[in-house]
Design an enzyme around this catalytic site. Structure first.
Site, mmCIF file in Angstrom:
data_model
loop_
_atom_site.group_PDB
_atom_site.id
_atom_site.type_symbol
_atom_site.label_atom_id
_atom_site.label_comp_id
_atom_site.label_asym_id
_atom_site.label_seq_id
_atom_site.Cartn_x
_atom_site.Cartn_y
_atom_site.Cartn_z
ATOM 1 N N LYS A 1 0.835 -1.207 0.000
ATOM 2 C CA LYS A 1 0.000 0.000 0.000
ATOM 3 C C LYS A 1 0.872 1.260 0.000
ATOM 4 O O LYS A 1 0.565 2.234 -0.700
ATOM 5 C CB LYS A 1 -0.912 0.003 1.232
ATOM 6 C CG LYS A 1 -1.735 1.288 1.363
ATOM 7 C CD LYS A 1 -2.680 1.250 2.549
ATOM 8 C CE LYS A 1 -3.455 2.563 2.640
ATOM 9 N NZ LYS A 1 -4.468 2.544 3.726
ATOM 10 N N HIS B 1 -7.071 -30.618 -34.443
ATOM 11 C CA HIS B 1 -8.065 -29.564 -34.198
ATOM 12 C C HIS B 1 -9.034 -29.954 -33.082
ATOM 13 O O HIS B 1 -10.245 -29.809 -33.206
ATOM 14 C CB HIS B 1 -8.811 -29.217 -35.479
ATOM 15 C CG HIS B 1 -7.931 -28.594 -36.517
ATOM 16 N ND1 HIS B 1 -7.352 -27.362 -36.348
ATOM 17 C CD2 HIS B 1 -7.509 -29.048 -37.720
ATOM 18 C CE1 HIS B 1 -6.614 -27.068 -37.416
ATOM 19 N NE2 HIS B 1 -6.689 -28.082 -38.263
#
Length: 512
Positions: A135, A274
């Site tokens: 922070k 695929h």
């Protein structure tokens, strides 16, 4: 300027060298418990945390850094008002916080770990310091990853301070670290304490494994993330032994191949193209299985991905290098097989380890615009004893074996899905069509003359009898499907007219 650093780490990788580097720059090091002991034994000057707080570590170390003398030093803005307050309370600013947390994930991964052991490894003071420093990153550096030590030292040595860009990057990493830590705790407690199967808030924390060249197409950026909580053999945990980096499509196809091949106990080979199986076969050896799988559709196999559920040896490796393949994935490879496969420098070779056990991954997650779809993985297995024969003709033992093979494969084919099987080999696959007859016709076209005498599996019920009538024209002898249509009797009647055996599983396997 970094004048004072607080170091408290569970992972002591690179710790001594990093602390020595800080000390050489004149940085005062404050530390706790085991970290302080390690540093002092290495000759690094250390101030104990209790000397800073004026209060001893208590409750078996549970409380040591939760103190204004620590958090005031971390959270203070370097403005006149805050610095004046620090001076009034005799608090020295802390400019660098180096913290990584109790090994919660490592603890819960141990066989037989108890809830009490897991709870004891939930860090409290560590995340508090990390979040406080993150922070206040405008003034305080926060390091949670030992891989950052060299970068931090280098910047301090070159500039005498940590630049704003690095401090912001370290803060982002720190917040991600505590978020991931809390996610692991929440997910663990949801499981062991009888939490909801699908909780009101779904938390997931992943670690980037690699950036990918691109996604499904070159204009799409992509990356691959791993779930560190998942154990067992899977594509994310596989070891790459050869070849180029895996692409986005490689990972998708290799995962599909692996999940299908692990369904079988007999030696099996799967070829994926695929994201659909274009070849699957079981046989006495990996070589025989591969040759049968390749025979099913050698055109589609070009550029495909092959998976085995047995160790790959030299004979099967010698066959595979005869065509172009993107990747091979298997439990292991003999040294001779690896030598052969490495002749193809771009061929990706992936080792999974023993596939006899499933992974700990129980959920499938699919992203949609604005949310996630989450479901259980489809791992249900058809029990031959629970099959329901619905026709006048019973399937023969040989047909039943082929039906189960076809149904196992159809589960891994995009819906609508039709699979034809014969002699331990998949000979036709119809995938992803908008109607079931269309998928069946593709499967028949692929199978050609081999369709006669084969069996057929469907991932879902037949809404009309047309699929059965089409099957009869191609010599299909037996059909397996879930059943459940309001027109089931029409399909059953069609089978009886054509002398086809049909069994119901009661289990649908849509794969969209």
């Amino acid at each position: 300027m970094i004048k004072r650093a607080l170091i408290s780490v569970s992972d002591k990788t690179g710790l001594i060298e990093f602390a020595q580097g800080l000390a050489a720059l004149g940085v005062e090091i404050v530390s706790t418990g085991g970290t302080a002991k390690t540093l002092r034994e290495a000759g690094v000057p250390v101030t104990y945390i209790s000397d800073v707080t004026g209060f001893p570590e208590i409750l078996d170390g549970r409380v040591k850094t939760l103190h204004p003398m620590v958090h005031g030093g971390i959270l203070a803005l370097r403005n006149e008002e805050h610095l004046q307050q620090l001076q009034e309370h005799n608090i020295t600013p802390i400019d660098l916080v180096v913290v990584n947390l109790y090994p919660f994930r490592e603890t819960i991964a141990k066989p037989g770990v108890t809830l009490a052991e897991a709870i004891e490894n939930i860090d409290i003071g560590g995340p508090t310091m990390v979040r406080a420093a993150a922070k206040n990153h405008a003034y305080v550096g926060i390091v949670v990853n030992p891989a950052r030590y060299d970068q931090v030292l280098a910047e301090l040595q070159q500039k005498g301070e940590l630049g704003a860009d690095l401090r912001l990057a370290l803060a982002r990493e720190a917040f991600a670290h505590t978020a991931s830590y809390d996610t692991a705790i929440a997910n663990y407690l949801s499981g062991v304490m009888g939490g909801e199967e699908f909780p009101a808030e779904f938390n997931i924390s992943l670690v980037k494994a690699q950036n990918l060249r691109y996604g499904e197409n070159p204009h799409q950026r992509a990356a691959f993330y791993k779930d560190p909580a998942i154990t067992g053999p899977c594509i994310a945990n596989a070891q790459q032994l050869n070849g180029k980096e895996l692409s986005y499509n490689n990972i998708l196809d290799a995962n599909s191949a692996l999940e299908l091949v692990r369904e079988f106990t007999d030696p099996c080979a799967v070829i994926i193209k695929h994201n659909n199986p274009c070849g699957t076969a079981v046989a006495e050896t990996p070589l025989a299985a591969y040759l049968k799988a390749l025979e099913a559709d050698p055109v589609s196999a070009f550029g495909g991905i092959v998976a085995f559920n047995r160790e790959v040896d030299a004979p099967v490796a010698a066959e595979m290098v005869k065509i172009f393949l993107e990747a091979v994935i298997a439990p292991d490879f003999t040294p001779e097989a690896l030598e052969i496969l490495r002749q193809k420098t771009n061929l990706r070779v992936l080792k999974t380890g023993d596939l006899s056990q499933q992974t700990s991954d129980l959920l499938e997650v699919r992203k949609v615009n604005g949310g996630l779809l989450v479901q259980q993985v489809d791992r249900i297995v058809v029990n031959p004893e629970e099959l329901k024969v619905v026709t006048e003709r019973q399937p023969s033992p040989e047909e039943l074996k082929e039906l189960l093979l076809a149904m196992t494969v159809v589960k891994h084919v995009k819906s609508n899905a039709i699979v034809l099987a014969k002699d331990g080999q998949i000979i036709g696959v119809g995938a992803g069509q908008m109607n079931r007859v269309g998928s069946a016709r593709i499967a028949y076209q692929q199978a050609g003359d081999k369709a006669a005498g084969s069996v057929l599996a469907s991932d879902a019920f037949f809404p009309f009898r047309d699929t059965v009538d089409e099957a009869a024209k191609h010599g299909i002898t037996a059909i397996i499907q879930p059943g459940g249509s309001i027109r089931d009797e029409e399909s059953i009647q069609a089978c009886n007219e054509h002398g086809i055996a049909m069994v119901f599983t009661g289990i649908r396997h849509f794969k969209h």
